[in-house]
Scaffold this motif. Structure first.
Motif, PDB file in Angstrom:
ATOM      1  N   LEU A 227      47.769  51.203  27.589  1.00 36.07           N
ATOM      2  CA  LEU A 227      47.981  49.755  27.550  1.00 36.07           C
ATOM      3  C   LEU A 227      46.661  48.997  27.449  1.00 36.07           C
ATOM      4  O   LEU A 227      46.543  48.051  26.666  1.00 36.07           O
ATOM      5  CB  LEU A 227      48.741  49.285  28.791  1.00 36.07           C
ATOM      6  N   ILE A 228      45.670  49.406  28.225  1.00 33.12           N
ATOM      7  CA  ILE A 228      44.374  48.725  28.181  1.00 33.12           C
ATOM      8  C   ILE A 228      43.742  48.868  26.799  1.00 33.12           C
ATOM      9  O   ILE A 228      43.225  47.891  26.245  1.00 33.12           O
ATOM     10  CB  ILE A 228      43.451  49.235  29.302  1.00 33.12           C
TER      11      ILE A 228
ATOM     12  N   PHE B 216      43.343  44.760  33.525  1.00 36.60           N
ATOM     13  CA  PHE B 216      44.572  44.075  33.116  1.00 36.60           C
ATOM     14  C   PHE B 216      44.421  42.563  33.273  1.00 36.60           C
ATOM     15  O   PHE B 216      44.819  41.799  32.395  1.00 36.60           O
ATOM     16  CB  PHE B 216      45.776  44.553  33.941  1.00 36.60           C
ATOM     17  N   LEU B 217      43.855  42.130  34.390  1.00 37.23           N
ATOM     18  CA  LEU B 217      43.651  40.686  34.592  1.00 37.23           C
ATOM     19  C   LEU B 217      42.701  40.116  33.549  1.00 37.23           C
ATOM     20  O   LEU B 217      42.903  39.012  33.052  1.00 37.23           O
ATOM     21  CB  LEU B 217      43.107  40.417  35.992  1.00 37.23           C
ATOM     22  N   LYS B 218      41.642  40.842  33.233  1.00 37.23           N
ATOM     23  CA  LYS B 218      40.646  40.376  32.270  1.00 37.23           C
ATOM     24  C   LYS B 218      41.247  40.232  30.873  1.00 37.23           C
ATOM     25  O   LYS B 218      40.846  39.361  30.108  1.00 37.23           O
ATOM     26  CB  LYS B 218      39.464  41.357  32.246  1.00 37.23           C
ATOM     27  N   LEU B 219      42.216  41.078  30.549  1.00 36.18           N
ATOM     28  CA  LEU B 219      42.826  41.026  29.223  1.00 36.18           C
ATOM     29  C   LEU B 219      43.829  39.888  29.078  1.00 36.18           C
ATOM     30  O   LEU B 219      44.293  39.619  27.981  1.00 36.18           O
ATOM     31  CB  LEU B 219      43.484  42.364  28.891  1.00 36.18           C
ATOM     32  N   GLY B 220      44.167  39.236  30.171  1.00 36.33           N
ATOM     33  CA  GLY B 220      45.012  38.053  30.073  1.00 36.33           C
ATOM     34  C   GLY B 220      46.380  38.241  30.660  1.00 36.33           C
ATOM     35  O   GLY B 220      46.715  39.303  31.170  1.00 36.33           O
ATOM     36  N   PRO B 221      47.200  37.214  30.573  1.00 33.88           N
ATOM     37  CA  PRO B 221      48.539  37.275  31.162  1.00 33.88           C
ATOM     38  C   PRO B 221      49.431  38.267  30.414  1.00 33.88           C
ATOM     39  O   PRO B 221      49.412  38.331  29.188  1.00 33.88           O
ATOM     40  CB  PRO B 221      49.057  35.850  31.033  1.00 33.88           C
ATOM     41  N   ALA B 222      50.181  39.013  31.179  1.00 33.40           N
ATOM     42  CA  ALA B 222      51.028  40.054  30.595  1.00 33.40           C
ATOM     43  C   ALA B 222      52.067  39.483  29.643  1.00 33.40           C
ATOM     44  O   ALA B 222      52.462  40.149  28.702  1.00 33.40           O
ATOM     45  CB  ALA B 222      51.725  40.847  31.699  1.00 33.40           C
ATOM     46  N   GLY B 223      52.526  38.277  29.869  1.00 33.72           N
ATOM     47  CA  GLY B 223      53.545  37.683  29.010  1.00 33.72           C
ATOM     48  C   GLY B 223      53.094  37.505  27.575  1.00 33.72           C
ATOM     49  O   GLY B 223      53.896  37.457  26.662  1.00 33.72           O
ATOM     50  N   SER B 224      51.802  37.433  27.342  1.00 42.04           N
ATOM     51  CA  SER B 224      51.308  37.228  25.984  1.00 42.04           C
ATOM     52  C   SER B 224      50.721  38.503  25.378  1.00 42.04           C
ATOM     53  O   SER B 224      50.203  38.483  24.281  1.00 42.04           O
ATOM     54  CB  SER B 224      50.230  36.144  25.990  1.00 42.04           C
TER      55      SER B 224
ATOM     56  N   ALA C 238      55.604  44.007  36.449  1.00 48.31           N
ATOM     57  CA  ALA C 238      55.607  45.467  36.564  1.00 48.31           C
ATOM     58  C   ALA C 238      54.366  46.074  35.915  1.00 48.31           C
ATOM     59  O   ALA C 238      53.847  47.083  36.395  1.00 48.31           O
ATOM     60  CB  ALA C 238      56.875  46.040  35.948  1.00 48.31           C
ATOM     61  N   VAL C 239      53.889  45.465  34.851  1.00 45.29           N
ATOM     62  CA  VAL C 239      52.678  45.968  34.194  1.00 45.29           C
ATOM     63  C   VAL C 239      51.501  45.918  35.160  1.00 45.29           C
ATOM     64  O   VAL C 239      50.697  46.843  35.227  1.00 45.29           O
ATOM     65  CB  VAL C 239      52.383  45.161  32.908  1.00 45.29           C
ATOM     66  N   TYR C 240      51.422  44.854  35.946  1.00 50.97           N
ATOM     67  CA  TYR C 240      50.328  44.724  36.911  1.00 50.97           C
ATOM     68  C   TYR C 240      50.462  45.713  38.070  1.00 50.97           C
ATOM     69  O   TYR C 240      49.494  45.950  38.792  1.00 50.97           O
ATOM     70  CB  TYR C 240      50.256  43.297  37.454  1.00 50.97           C
TER      71      TYR C 240
ATOM     72  N   ILE D  79      37.496  57.365  48.318  1.00 49.52           N
ATOM     73  CA  ILE D  79      37.173  56.077  47.709  1.00 49.52           C
ATOM     74  C   ILE D  79      37.499  55.988  46.221  1.00 49.52           C
ATOM     75  O   ILE D  79      37.738  54.906  45.707  1.00 49.52           O
ATOM     76  CB  ILE D  79      35.691  55.701  47.944  1.00 49.52           C
ATOM     77  N   PHE D  80      37.527  57.115  45.518  1.00 47.22           N
ATOM     78  CA  PHE D  80      37.744  57.071  44.067  1.00 47.22           C
ATOM     79  C   PHE D  80      39.076  56.420  43.670  1.00 47.22           C
ATOM     80  O   PHE D  80      39.094  55.557  42.779  1.00 47.22           O
ATOM     81  CB  PHE D  80      37.615  58.458  43.437  1.00 47.22           C
ATOM     82  N   PRO D  81      40.202  56.804  44.281  1.00 49.12           N
ATOM     83  CA  PRO D  81      41.456  56.151  43.867  1.00 49.12           C
ATOM     84  C   PRO D  81      41.438  54.631  44.055  1.00 49.12           C
ATOM     85  O   PRO D  81      41.957  53.906  43.209  1.00 49.12           O
ATOM     86  CB  PRO D  81      42.511  56.811  44.758  1.00 49.12           C
ATOM     87  N   ALA D  82      40.828  54.164  45.130  1.00 52.25           N
ATOM     88  CA  ALA D  82      40.758  52.713  45.354  1.00 52.25           C
ATOM     89  C   ALA D  82      39.880  52.041  44.304  1.00 52.25           C
ATOM     90  O   ALA D  82      40.230  50.973  43.779  1.00 52.25           O
ATOM     91  CB  ALA D  82      40.218  52.420  46.756  1.00 52.25           C
ATOM     92  N   LEU D  83      38.741  52.650  43.987  1.00 51.85           N
ATOM     93  CA  LEU D  83      37.853  52.082  42.967  1.00 51.85           C
ATOM     94  C   LEU D  83      38.531  52.034  41.601  1.00 51.85           C
ATOM     95  O   LEU D  83      38.468  51.014  40.904  1.00 51.85           O
ATOM     96  CB  LEU D  83      36.563  52.893  42.863  1.00 51.85           C
ATOM     97  N   LEU D  84      39.179  53.135  41.221  1.00 52.00           N
ATOM     98  CA  LEU D  84      39.824  53.176  39.904  1.00 52.00           C
ATOM     99  C   LEU D  84      41.028  52.233  39.849  1.00 52.00           C
ATOM    100  O   LEU D  84      41.263  51.580  38.835  1.00 52.00           O
ATOM    101  CB  LEU D  84      40.226  54.605  39.534  1.00 52.00           C
ATOM    102  N   THR D  85      41.762  52.125  40.942  1.00 55.00           N
ATOM    103  CA  THR D  85      42.880  51.173  40.990  1.00 55.00           C
ATOM    104  C   THR D  85      42.367  49.754  40.781  1.00 55.00           C
ATOM    105  O   THR D  85      42.931  48.989  39.991  1.00 55.00           O
ATOM    106  CB  THR D  85      43.622  51.292  42.331  1.00 55.00           C
ATOM    107  N   ALA D  86      41.293  49.407  41.480  1.00 55.64           N
ATOM    108  CA  ALA D  86      40.713  48.069  41.326  1.00 55.64           C
ATOM    109  C   ALA D  86      40.216  47.845  39.903  1.00 55.64           C
ATOM    110  O   ALA D  86      40.430  46.769  39.330  1.00 55.64           O
ATOM    111  CB  ALA D  86      39.568  47.877  42.322  1.00 55.64           C
ATOM    112  N   LEU D  87      39.572  48.839  39.318  1.00 54.03           N
ATOM    113  CA  LEU D  87      39.079  48.715  37.947  1.00 54.03           C
ATOM    114  C   LEU D  87      40.225  48.503  36.963  1.00 54.03           C
ATOM    115  O   LEU D  87      40.160  47.615  36.106  1.00 54.03           O
ATOM    116  CB  LEU D  87      38.268  49.961  37.554  1.00 54.03           C
ATOM    117  N   LEU D  88      41.274  49.293  37.077  1.00 51.13           N
ATOM    118  CA  LEU D  88      42.419  49.147  36.174  1.00 51.13           C
ATOM    119  C   LEU D  88      43.084  47.782  36.334  1.00 51.13           C
ATOM    120  O   LEU D  88      43.412  47.121  35.346  1.00 51.13           O
ATOM    121  CB  LEU D  88      43.431  50.266  36.429  1.00 51.13           C
ATOM    122  N   PHE D  89      43.258  47.355  37.581  1.00 53.11           N
ATOM    123  CA  PHE D  89      43.882  46.057  37.828  1.00 53.11           C
ATOM    124  C   PHE D  89      43.037  44.916  37.264  1.00 53.11           C
ATOM    125  O   PHE D  89      43.553  44.016  36.592  1.00 53.11           O
ATOM    126  CB  PHE D  89      44.121  45.869  39.333  1.00 53.11           C
ATOM    127  N   LEU D  90      41.736  44.962  37.501  1.00 52.81           N
ATOM    128  CA  LEU D  90      40.863  43.912  36.962  1.00 52.81           C
ATOM    129  C   LEU D  90      40.811  43.946  35.435  1.00 52.81           C
ATOM    130  O   LEU D  90      40.701  42.897  34.800  1.00 52.81           O
ATOM    131  CB  LEU D  90      39.460  44.027  37.545  1.00 52.81           C
TER     132      LEU D  90
END
Length: 184
Positions: free
Chosen positions: A169-170, A95-103, A116-118, A82-93
């Motif tokens: 990046l985060i 990135f989403l929380k920090l805003g659109p990658a284009g900016s 690609a960043v996502y 379960i750890f890789p799935a949890l950490l993947t979700a945390l990292l992805f969220l």
């Protein structure tokens, strides 16, 4: 609407707490007892990487120590499921929380680069699961053990490289967001 505002901070905090809990379970339930039993750390914790000789050494160590083998298998079929799935979700969220990658970088990015960043958190997740599967195969008695022995160090390198890039990046994006002027 501000970028990333659709994701409540409590969701990110909950995922972070779950990740820390599962990491503690892995560390104190398996990694520390494994080191106590064998005098050697599990290969998953070699941040600087390792080579095939380390895998061969671990194979011999596990062949001679049934308790260590059971600990390692229990780790892979327990928290490492379960750890890789949890950490993947945390990292992805994150990135989403920090805003659109284009900016993120103060200028417009090509849409493929922004996408690609996502993908970076998912590269980490696939690499971590690949490392776990390779470990189970390499430290087993199957016919694919030799192939997994060659593959395992590369999966670990890919896992830690993608994880390091995500964290860098985060951190950079969080600092840039904190330093940027607020829009009211």
């Amino acid at each position: 609407m501000k970028a990333g505002s659709g994701i409540p901070l409590w969701v990110v905090a909950l995922l972070a707490a779950l990740c820390l809990g599962v990491l503690a379970w892995t560390t104190f339930g398996f990694v520390v007892p494994f080191k106590h039993e064998t005098g050697q750390a599990v290969l998953d914790s070699y941040f600087a990487g390792y080579d095939e000789s380390a895998v061969l050494h671990m194979q011999k160590l596990l062949d001679d120590n049934e308790t260590a083998t059971r600990l390692l298998r229990a780790m892979y079929f327990g928290p490492e499921l379960i750890f890789p799935a949890l950490l993947t979700a945390l990292l992805f969220l994150a990135f989403l929380k920090l805003g659109p990658a284009g900016s993120w970088f103060g200028r417009s990015l090509h849409p493929l680069v922004a996408s690609a960043v996502y993908l970076l958190p998912f590269i980490y997740g696939v690499a971590d699961y690949g490392e776990n599967i390779s470990s189970l195969i390499a430290f087993g008695d199957g016919p694919s053990a030799t192939l997994a022995t060659h593959f395992l160090p590369w999966m670990t390198r890919l896992k830690f490289a993608s994880l390091a890039i995500c964290f860098i990046l985060i951190a950079r994006l969080a600092i840039a967001r904190w330093l940027s002027p607020r829009e009211d």
